[in-house]
Design an enzyme around this catalytic site. Structure first.
Site, PDB file in Angstrom:
ATOM      1  N   HIS A  38     -28.581 -78.777  77.605  1.00 33.01           N
ATOM      2  CA  HIS A  38     -27.248 -78.696  77.392  1.00 33.01           C
ATOM      3  C   HIS A  38     -26.542 -77.874  78.430  1.00 33.01           C
ATOM      4  O   HIS A  38     -27.425 -77.015  78.913  1.00 33.01           O
ATOM      5  CB  HIS A  38     -26.647 -78.014  76.099  1.00 33.01           C
ATOM      6  CG  HIS A  38     -27.206 -78.768  74.789  1.00 33.01           C
ATOM      7  ND1 HIS A  38     -26.410 -79.922  74.434  1.00 33.01           N
ATOM      8  CD2 HIS A  38     -28.057 -78.433  73.876  1.00 33.01           C
ATOM      9  CE1 HIS A  38     -27.016 -80.348  73.233  1.00 33.01           C
ATOM     10  NE2 HIS A  38     -27.918 -79.449  73.128  1.00 33.01           N
ATOM     11  N   ASP A  68     -24.400 -80.264  83.706  1.00 34.17           N
ATOM     12  CA  ASP A  68     -24.494 -81.406  83.185  1.00 34.17           C
ATOM     13  C   ASP A  68     -24.125 -82.570  84.163  1.00 34.17           C
ATOM     14  O   ASP A  68     -24.924 -83.382  84.351  1.00 34.17           O
ATOM     15  CB  ASP A  68     -23.725 -81.802  81.951  1.00 34.17           C
ATOM     16  CG  ASP A  68     -24.591 -81.130  80.647  1.00 34.17           C
ATOM     17  OD1 ASP A  68     -25.628 -80.804  80.830  1.00 34.17           O
ATOM     18  OD2 ASP A  68     -23.834 -81.179  79.659  1.00 34.17           O
TER      19      ASP A  68
END
Length: 95
Positions: A38, A68
């Site tokens: 994440h 990300d």
């Protein structure tokens, strides 16, 4: 993606000019490979999270754009082309 009918075989059968890439949070092997990746986790591991927010305050979770999308996309492109796609230099006096 295969369960949705969008795996590489199905997609490339429709358009063989596409480049199909996949990334994983922590790679396919190694001590963190079984963990989900994440944005906030990557930033914390890299030591970047402390710099986001007010000085002396707690870190502020950013939008999931930094690691990300930014880092993941860069790594995917660099892996495909075999060379880095950008160069980053810290400004003079940066901590």
């Amino acid at each position: 993606m295969e369960q949705l009918g969008l795996g590489p075989d199905a997609v490339l059968a429709r358009n063989s000019a596409l480049i199909y890439g996949r990334t994983t949070g922590f790679g396919q092997n190694g001590p963190l490979s079984d963990r989900a990746g994440h944005d906030i986790t990557y930033l914390a591991y890299l030591g970047v999270l402390h710099a986001i927010g007010e000085e002396g305050g707690r870190p502020v979770p950013p939008l999931n754009l930094v690691a990300d999308y930014g880092g993941g996309a860069v790594m995917l492109v660099a892996g495909r082309t075999g060379r880095p796609c950008l160069s980053v230099r810290a400004p003079a006096g940066a901590r």
